[in-house]
Design a protein around this motif. Structure first.
Motif, PDB file in Angstrom:
ATOM      1  N   UNK A 113       0.636   3.723   1.948  1.00 24.89           N
ATOM      2  CA  UNK A 113       1.120   4.195   1.172  1.00 24.89           C
ATOM      3  C   UNK A 113       0.979   3.453   0.030  1.00 24.89           C
ATOM      4  N   UNK A 115       2.567   2.496  -3.179  1.00 26.47           N
ATOM      5  CA  UNK A 115       3.678   2.894  -3.848  1.00 26.47           C
ATOM      6  C   UNK A 115       3.740   1.764  -4.477  1.00 26.47           C
ATOM      7  N   UNK A 116       3.028   0.287  -4.302  1.00 21.16           N
ATOM      8  CA  UNK A 116       2.510  -0.454  -4.627  1.00 21.16           C
ATOM      9  C   UNK A 116       0.847  -1.167  -4.890  1.00 21.16           C
ATOM     10  N   UNK A 347       4.067   3.590  -7.945  1.00 20.64           N
ATOM     11  CA  UNK A 347       5.254   3.989  -7.787  1.00 20.64           C
ATOM     12  C   UNK A 347       6.322   4.671  -8.782  1.00 20.64           C
TER      13      UNK A 347
END
Lengths: 484, 484
Positions: A113, A115-116, A347
């Motif tokens: 993922x 996101x960061x 994100x």
């Protein structure tokens, strides 16, 4: 860290089982690719047919991948439209590639993922890199940054959220829209995703001003200026303009440079929807359509539409990434970074928190095919569209509303003897007959009350012969006696 | 329809080339799966390291899939976090399966856009069917319908858009939010995606009322009632409550039934965020956490979090699909249906127009593994979390804020001798050291000013030994002399 041998017992991620199942799935896909052109593009099914084939309850017994592929063939494929058929001319998106498909397997296998930065550094930086490669290729220099999203609809929501917040100095984010009636301007040819974005953002669909287009289905800058002035006089708050390069119905092009000038003068955000057309900015000979794009605040381009990239992958570029981040960044304690010079966290530019590693897919497609091959297939589509337009244009009783700027053509059968309503019926009947025949899949649109057939060309394997066959069938249908 | 033999010449979709490339990619993935547990979970890289390895410009020469896999290994993988490692305890999502990965290849190969029933009938009906299978399994009967989305963040935006429009009798959609200050209520443990949804929808982050939770990090119904009354007295417009089953920090559970009663009395929309926890509703022994869920207006559950399904796949259920459709449906001329009894068009329930065939992925995962195996892996995770909590609970100087309802545990080193700030530093240092070691990946959170380590267990191959090794290393770290 555990002994890898022990992992092999896993029923969920057993490498040997994966090899065996993987071979089956690869074989299934290879056969599916080979079948293109030999099956009906649109299935002959009625609503409920597939539901009736599927068990009403979750089967208790697990099924092997081999069994599932059998069920897929038996119960599901008979109801599938073949978007990957060379005679699928329905909608954008319609392009794909073997490399893109295999990339999706890699995306899914790594399953990070993004996101960061810290939740997968390489994924974040690959996203930055491929966005830059593509930006360079379409004429957005490195003062632009971007983010990869699920699709043009989501990209547009993100861009217009930033526009909304700029117009309210951030109040819309902090305390909501209230006391101000924001207005956004576009043309009557705008994509429905812009309506949906305006609705989603709480601006209200009545505040999307759809300006009547000119004879080429393009926005008229003077009409934009008048509308802005009228709204200001009425105490409303103009906030943004959405201009399109490649509208959905006709792929018409708005005059971006002139619109950008107005946006600068009026202090409005300019969002350029080049979701379809932007892919064609790769081609030097089509760059004239994109003049002024670099003056926008945000630009969306969907590689899943015309860059041989499977769903879902859209690229949103913005001139000032801080404005987007200020609109969308939300960092809870469990995701806070510590330390200085935090790198990009995607994100902050996304509606989603969890984000799949789409950049890998775009990287595979761009690296594997290279720019020249991707350009060539877009060029091929455009040449086919011109050829098809030539045939239709030479035929008696057929009308083309706009010479295709890209590779999508609208046309209709309109002999003088037919009233408008009757002509619409006839053209609708042609669409239905073509799609029911399985020969090809075509869509339709309505322009100023007239129903047009619509053919979007993009598949790299579509040939002149495919189009000739479609055109012959369409002509046969208008000459055939119609059932009363 | 063209002779299939001619299609083989395509460089983009050549079946023979696909077979060869497919074998290479399958082999790469099998090796990647086999490597789990033998590589560092978190890479040892600094910001910019991967960028430096990647060419600044799009390479002119295309690369074969074999070459690209080499570049992937050389330039990208060294910077990857291994979310699929049995010792990845960072975030949700963290579960995946071979079947899910292969399903993504099938999704990508068929590449249909499931915007309308007619653009792929079987895809639409399979989506309806698998949503029903899963709904039955988690206790939402067939009065509920749903839609598959990209992730929990998007599902929440869709649900709260409908809530917003209900509260304004559709005015928010038609004319935007104006003149009304909508209020939505949740707990101080709410997921950040709810903040982002409120921001996106134009409601304003200050209108998300975050109620202080009780000792179990659960929403207090009486506090909710008081807040609603105070807002009504102040002329504000209460619109919705967001309750959570399985909050992100501690996986605490809000008392859904009591909250639902208040929502009914007050006429508020109840959205249940069970993005993580909802997967555990498959387990009879955990159903107590879900009492009252069936009284909500909308429920979100993300199979990509805990149901062995790769990113991105979220299921949003709603009690009255008409409310969602009235909020989000936008149908342009080129997508209008004709005829009566139009079947479900999932674009009417989605922010996206173009939508990939995610239902196929969920179908493969559910059919291939079957309910019993999926239940077993969730049960296995929960048992490990209890075991781990037992070790931590028995150790001197360690604190657990909440016994884990599911499979995520927070804990911190907190000897009486350490002040709060110093304790936070120590625990942050432990997290950094663990993640830098590559042994495991753990996250952290802050609860009432205290920094906790956070371990989310979900990988089906995680063993008691993996956790014992992590726990031993954590204990070793707190006893080791710290650098000054």
């Amino acid at each position: 860290m555990m002994n890898p041998a022990l992992r092999e017992a896993s029923r969920f991620r057993n490498p040997e089982q994966f090899r065996d199942d993987g071979r089956l799935v690869v074989e299934w896909v290879a056969n599916y690719l080979a079948s293109a052109g030999s099956v009906a593009v649109q299935p002959d099914v009625a609503p409920g047919d597939t539901l009736a084939r599927l068990p009403r309850s979750w089967p208790t017994e697990p099924g092997s991948i081999a069994e599932l592929l059998g069920e897929l063939d038996r119960d599901i494929m008979p109801g599938m439209t073949h978007w990957g058929d060379p005679s699928f001319f329905g909608y954008f998106p319609c392009t794909n590639s073997s490399a893109g498909m295999l990339a999706d397997l890699l995306v899914s296998a790594t399953n990070v993922s993004t996101m960061k930065w810290s939740t997968s550094p390489a994924a974040t930086e690959l996203e930055q890199r491929v966005l830059r490669w593509l930006g360079d290729a379409i004429g957005l220099d490195d003062s632009w940054s971007g983010v990869i999203t699920e699709g043009g609809s989501i990209s547009t929501i993100i861009a217009l959220a930033a526009a909304r917040d700029r117009a309210t100095s951030g109040e819309a984010r902090r305390r909501g829209i209230s006391g101000t009636t924001l207005r956004m301007y576009t043309s009557d040819q705008v994509h429905s995703s812009v309506d949906k974005a305006i609705i989603t953002l709480g601006i209200g669909e009545s505040n999307l001003v759809k300006l009547a287009t000119d004879g080429a289905f393009s926005m008229r800058p003077e009409a934009l200026r008048v509308a802005i002035a009228a709204d200001r006089a009425a105490g409303l708050a103009p906030a943004a303009v959405i201009a399109t390069i490649g509208t959905t119905s006709t792929t018409s092009v708005d005059p971006i440079a002139a619109i950008a000038t107005i946006c600068r003068e009026e202090g409005l955000w300019l969002h350029v929807d080049a979701a379809y057309g932007g892919n064609a900015a790769l081609l030097p000979e089509l760059r004239a359509h994109f003049v002024g794009m670099e003056l926008a605040d945000s630009v969306v381009l969907d590689p899943h539409k015309w860059l041989m990239t499977p769903l879902e992958l859209s690229c949103l570029y913005f001139r000032d990434h801080n404005e987007v981040r200020q609109s969308l960044s939300v960092t809870p304690a469990y995701l806070a970074s510590h330390g200085e010079d935090a790198p990009t966290d995607f994100m902050d530019y996304s509606l989603q928190l969890g984000r799949s590693f789409r950049a890998l897919k775009l990287w595979v497609v761009m690296r594997h095919h290279g720019r020249a091959a991707l350009e060539a297939t877009i060029r091929h589509s455009c040449a086919l569209a011109r050829e098809f337009a030539g045939w239709v244009g030479e035929a008696a009783d057929w009308e083309i509303p706009l010479a295709p700027p890209f590779a999508t053509l609208c046309f209709r059968y309109a002999p003088p003897s037919l009233e408008l309503a009757a002509a619409n019926e006839v053209n609708l009947g042609i669409q239905d007959a073509i799609n029911r025949s399985g020969l090809a899949f075509v869509s339709r649109t309505i322009l100023r009350g007239r129903l047009y057939l619509r053919v979007a060309i993009g598949h790299p394997d579509t040939s002149s012969d495919d189009l000739a066959r479609l055109w012959a069938e369409i002509q046969r249908l208008v000459l055939a006696p119609r059932p009363q």
